[in-house]
Design an enzyme around this catalytic site. Structure first.
Site, PDB file in Angstrom:
ATOM      1  CD  GLU A   1      35.388 100.926 147.162  1.00  0.00           C
ATOM      2  OE1 GLU A   1      34.785 101.117 146.082  1.00  0.00           O
ATOM      3  OE2 GLU A   1      34.845 100.480 148.182  1.00  0.00           O
TER       4      GLU A   1
ATOM      5  CG  HIS B   1      31.680  99.619 142.170  1.00  0.00           C
ATOM      6  ND1 HIS B   1      33.051  99.681 142.048  1.00  0.00           N
ATOM      7  CD2 HIS B   1      31.403 100.020 143.446  1.00  0.00           C
ATOM      8  CE1 HIS B   1      33.578 100.097 143.181  1.00  0.00           C
ATOM      9  NE2 HIS B   1      32.602 100.309 144.045  1.00  0.00           N
ATOM     10  CD  GLU B   2      28.512  99.361 145.748  1.00  0.00           C
ATOM     11  OE1 GLU B   2      28.898  98.617 146.691  1.00  0.00           O
ATOM     12  OE2 GLU B   2      28.963 100.498 145.567  1.00  0.00           O
TER      13      GLU B   2
ATOM     14  CG  HIS C   1      32.880  95.945 146.664  1.00  0.00           C
ATOM     15  ND1 HIS C   1      34.223  96.164 146.877  1.00  0.00           N
ATOM     16  CD2 HIS C   1      32.355  97.152 146.316  1.00  0.00           C
ATOM     17  CE1 HIS C   1      34.507  97.432 146.672  1.00  0.00           C
ATOM     18  NE2 HIS C   1      33.395  98.064 146.326  1.00  0.00           N
TER      19      HIS C   1
END
Length: 378
Positions: A286, A232-233, A236
């Protein structure tokens, strides 16, 4: 005889102005003789002079009183009194307004890019160099704050996190929709911050610097859970969400100024901009990072079904930390955990398909028929 002489004289002689003695106190009627010609002159002049604003001038300077006067800058009530709506409605200003709007629309359209994996069109005009410079500055600041809590690189936990993150980066490079220039040549560094007092957190800075706190490892519980957070990070930065946020900052500022020129209330304008523009954009990024991360972790041979369980544990942790009440989602930069779980379930079919097609799952494909043949209860 004297009276006759005086009556024959021109009247202009009697209108000659006498020298004026300035005074700083109001006239006291008891101290002046009414027959005193100077007092009568002062009284008459104070009654007839409508524009006096100070004490009397002497005879030499009085003639310039009405010729020169001081006017404060911008003292005219008609200057700069047009409202923004009046300026926009002015036909002489419309052509400039159309030029600005047309140029802005052209600049916006020519700087639209497709995000990897999700293919969402987003506006980015910030160059990669500025993005990397911000990441470098942030890395130095965070490293100084957490230097004494970072585990050494040869620590078992650090090695495990590094191995998981390496698989995620390699899987992303195999995705045809990913721009590999964002991955190649990056000096990736993993930092595990062992601080039990810190809240659960993890992030990847522009330039490849990864920070993960030990408090979130307890929520992850296993390698698939760690992969959920790291992917997930990593998503970004793969989608350049930092550059997207910086690209929208001038637009938010212009909208704030426009609302302030209309309402004149700064606090309400900031709240409206946050609730209607900034927060929804942040939640959209997000959600996109959740989707990209889920697909990448499935391609990297990590079970995508574990992502649902991770967010269930995260939701339980948030309820335990904040009680039953939860902040309003429209005022939050992140979607609610329950919303994220619903998204994960809706994406699970596609993620499981990638997981089954991944190279590491081929061995499981050979093992499953063998298991059904020799280990079946029948």
């Amino acid at each position: 005889m004297l009276f006759r002489i005086l009556t024959q004289l021109p009247k202009s002689i009697f209108n000659t102005r006498l020298p004026i003695i300035p005074f700083t106190k109001p006239l006291n009627l008891k101290k002046f003789n009414p027959q005193n010609r100077t007092y009568l002159y002062h009284t008459r002049r104070r009654e007839n002079n409508k524009n006096y604003q100070s004490y009397f001038y002497n005879h030499d300077s009085y003639q310039y009183q009405n010729q020169y006067s001081y006017k404060r800058f911008n003292s005219s009530p008609q200057q700069n009194s047009k409202t923004l709506w009046q300026v926009l409605n002015d036909p002489s200003n419309r052509k400039y307004l159309y030029m600005i709007l047309g140029g802005g629309a052209f600049f916006y359209v020519t700087h639209l890019e497709a995000a990897p994996v999700s293919s969402r069109r987003r506006f980015i005009w910030i160059p990669r160099s500025i993005e990397l410079a911000i990441g470098k500055s942030s890395y130095k600041s965070i490293l100084n704050e957490t230097r004494h809590s970072i585990l050494p690189s040869n620590h078992p936990v650090s090695k495990k996190v590094e191995t998981i993150f390496t698989k995620i980066v390699e899987a992303a490079a195999k995705d045809p929709s990913v721009n590999t220039t964002l991955i190649d040549g990056i000096d990736w560094k993993i930092h595990v911050v062992n601080d039990p007092r810190a809240p659960p957190n993890a992030f990847v800075l522009p330039g490849g610097k990864v920070f993960i706190f030990s408090s979130i490892l307890r929520i992850c519980e296993n390698d698939d859970g760690i992969a959920t957070v790291l992917s997930h990070e990593f998503a970004h930065q793969l989608a350049r969400h930092t550059a997207e946020s910086l690209s929208k900052a001038p637009l938010y500022l212009m909208i704030d100024l426009l609302l302030y020129s209309i309402t004149g209330i700064q606090g309400v304008n900031g709240l409206l901009t946050d609730a209607l523009l900034k927060m929804p954009a942040s939640r959209q990024m997000e959600t996109e990072a959740d989707y990209i991360g889920l697909m990448i972790m499935a391609r990297a041979c990590f079970d995508p079904n574990e992502a649902v369980r991770v967010w269930e544990r995260m939701a339980a942790f948030e309820r335990q930390l904040k009680g039953q009440g939860s902040p309003l989602e429209f005022l939050s930069t992140h979607p609610a955990s329950e919303k994220r779980i619903q998204n994960m379930l809706s994406w699970s079919n596609k993620a499981n398909a990638l997981y089954e097609q991944s190279e590491c799952n081929r061995y499981l494909g050979y093992y499953k028929p063998f298991q059904d043949m020799f280990m079946s209860p029948s």
